[in-house]
Write a protein that holds these residues in place. Structure first.
Motif, short mmCIF file in Angstrom:
data_model
loop_
_atom_site.label_atom_id
_atom_site.label_comp_id
_atom_site.label_asym_id
_atom_site.label_seq_id
_atom_site.Cartn_x
_atom_site.Cartn_y
_atom_site.Cartn_z
N LEU A 28 0.81 -1.22 0.00
CA LEU A 28 0.00 0.00 0.00
C LEU A 28 0.85 1.27 0.00
N SER A 29 2.12 1.15 0.32
CA SER A 29 2.98 2.34 0.41
C SER A 29 3.67 2.68 -0.91
N LEU A 30 3.46 1.88 -1.95
CA LEU A 30 4.07 2.17 -3.24
C LEU A 30 3.36 3.36 -3.89
N THR A 31 4.13 4.43 -4.18
CA THR A 31 3.54 5.63 -4.78
C THR A 31 4.00 5.87 -6.21
N VAL A 112 12.96 2.64 -10.85
CA VAL A 112 13.04 2.95 -9.43
C VAL A 112 11.61 3.05 -8.89
N ARG A 113 11.39 2.37 -7.79
CA ARG A 113 10.09 2.44 -7.12
C ARG A 113 10.22 3.27 -5.85
N VAL A 114 9.19 4.04 -5.57
CA VAL A 114 9.16 4.87 -4.38
C VAL A 114 8.12 4.31 -3.41
N PHE A 115 8.57 3.95 -2.22
CA PHE A 115 7.68 3.47 -1.16
C PHE A 115 7.64 4.53 -0.06
N ASP A 116 6.43 4.97 0.27
CA ASP A 116 6.24 6.05 1.23
C ASP A 116 5.23 5.62 2.30
N PRO A 117 5.65 5.52 3.57
CA PRO A 117 4.72 5.12 4.63
C PRO A 117 3.51 6.05 4.76
N ALA A 118 3.65 7.29 4.24
CA ALA A 118 2.54 8.25 4.32
C ALA A 118 1.63 8.19 3.09
N ALA A 234 -3.60 -4.64 -6.93
CA ALA A 234 -4.87 -4.31 -6.28
C ALA A 234 -4.63 -3.34 -5.12
N PHE A 235 -3.39 -3.32 -4.61
CA PHE A 235 -3.05 -2.46 -3.49
C PHE A 235 -2.50 -1.11 -3.95
N ALA A 236 -1.80 -1.10 -5.09
CA ALA A 236 -1.25 0.14 -5.64
C ALA A 236 -1.12 -0.02 -7.15
N HIS A 238 0.77 1.13 -9.21
CA HIS A 238 2.12 1.24 -9.76
C HIS A 238 2.85 -0.11 -9.85
N PHE A 239 2.21 -1.18 -9.42
CA PHE A 239 2.79 -2.51 -9.62
C PHE A 239 2.52 -2.96 -11.05
N ILE A 240 3.31 -3.91 -11.53
CA ILE A 240 3.23 -4.34 -12.94
C ILE A 240 2.80 -5.80 -13.04
N CYS A 241 1.75 -6.15 -12.34
CA CYS A 241 1.29 -7.53 -12.29
C CYS A 241 0.92 -8.08 -13.67
N PRO A 242 1.24 -9.33 -13.94
CA PRO A 242 0.80 -9.95 -15.20
C PRO A 242 -0.66 -10.34 -15.13
N PHE A 243 -1.36 -10.21 -16.25
CA PHE A 243 -2.72 -10.71 -16.35
C PHE A 243 -2.69 -12.22 -16.58
N PRO A 244 -3.82 -12.91 -16.38
CA PRO A 244 -3.85 -14.36 -16.58
C PRO A 244 -3.44 -14.76 -18.00
N PRO A 245 -2.58 -15.76 -18.13
CA PRO A 245 -2.22 -16.23 -19.46
C PRO A 245 -3.37 -17.03 -20.08
N PRO A 246 -3.34 -17.28 -21.37
CA PRO A 246 -4.39 -18.09 -22.01
C PRO A 246 -4.58 -19.42 -21.27
#
Length: 264
Positions: A28-31, A112-118, A234-236, A238-246
């Motif tokens: 959740l802290s990924l901005t 570069v990913r930025v994680f911010d507790p705020a 689903a939490f941020a 800015h993540f690069i999650c893969p979609f379901p493959p065929p």
């Protein structure tokens, strides 16, 4: 294991998931995720220093002055250094105040990913909604490895298409019919899959992850859909999650596992 014991362990798992999500440097802290190829000047928004790809392409060249306020390995940093990929925000070498600046590489591209507790998402978090535990969604499965690892092209949450490595198929039977999911394998042998079903985008998030663990010597393992979990994106966003493959879009509802985030 009795159903009551399994349900209790599931409740404990849910508590652990919520605790990890809401941690200071949890998902959740990924901005932001910033690809250096898209930053010709090497400047990350609201972040000091100059971040460019190292001349040999083997890392990220960080250049900073004393006034930038960056720290490297917990100490004030100025000058230039080459950074390699971090394992995550915990072991990240560079910080700016409370923010962690995490170096990553995907298919030869540095970012570069930025994680911010705020982060606003962390402040708004009120838990993870889930379907009720249902023992009928705990199924025996078998892993059928391919003769060699394969790569399939899938769209990612950021709109890019990337290769997803798959090691074989995870087969299970539901209501007398056999289904098979393409699964990836971690270095320790544990399997994971990106899946969708009839609830996806309706009563649950648009897709989910399934992590059934390590198969035994005969390839057997338990497929527990009660532990289908939300992907990091689903939490941020800015993540690069893969979609379901065929083949990983199941033609029925799976009313089990995590559904969506809850927010204040």
């Amino acid at each position: 294991m009795s159903t009551s014991d399994a349900r209790q362990r599931w409740k404990e798992w849910r508590e652990e998931r919520a605790e990890a999500a809401s941690a200071p440097y949890g998902p959740l802290s990924l901005t932001g995720t910033y690809w250096l190829s898209e930053l010709p000047e090497g400047r990350i928004p609201a972040t000091p220093g100059r971040w460019t790809e190292a001349p040999d392409g083997a890392g990220v060249l960080l250049t900073a002055s004393a006034g930038d306020g960056l720290t490297l390995d917990g100490r004030p940093f100025e000058g230039a250094t080459v950074l390699t990929a971090d394992a995550g925000p915990g072991p990240a070498r560079v910080a700016h105040g409370e923010r962690k600046l995490v170096v990553l590489c995907r298919e030869g591209q540095w970012a570069v990913r930025v994680f911010d507790p705020a982060a606003p998402g962390r402040r708004a978090f009120a838990g993870i909604d889930a379907f009720e535990y249902d023992a009928s969604w705990v199924l025996p499965g078998v892993f059928r490895p391919y003769d060699r690892d394969r790569t399939v092209a899938v769209e990612n949450a950021d709109g890019r298409t990337r290769g997803l490595g798959v090691a074989g198929e995870l087969a299970f039977v539901k209501d007398g019919e056999e289904y098979a999911l393409r699964v990836s394998a971690e270095a320790d042998g544990s399997l994971w899959a990106v899946i969708a079903d009839g609830t996806s985008g309706a009563s649950s998030y648009r897709f989910r992850f399934l992590k059934p663990g390590v198969p035994d010597a005969e390839g057997r393992l338990t497929v527990d859909f009660n532990r289908a979990l939300l992907p990091p994106c689903a939490f941020a966003e800015h993540f690069i999650c893969p979609f379901p493959p065929p083949g990983n879009r199941l033609p029925f509802d799976v009313p089990a596992g995590e559904r969506n985030l809850l927010a204040h």
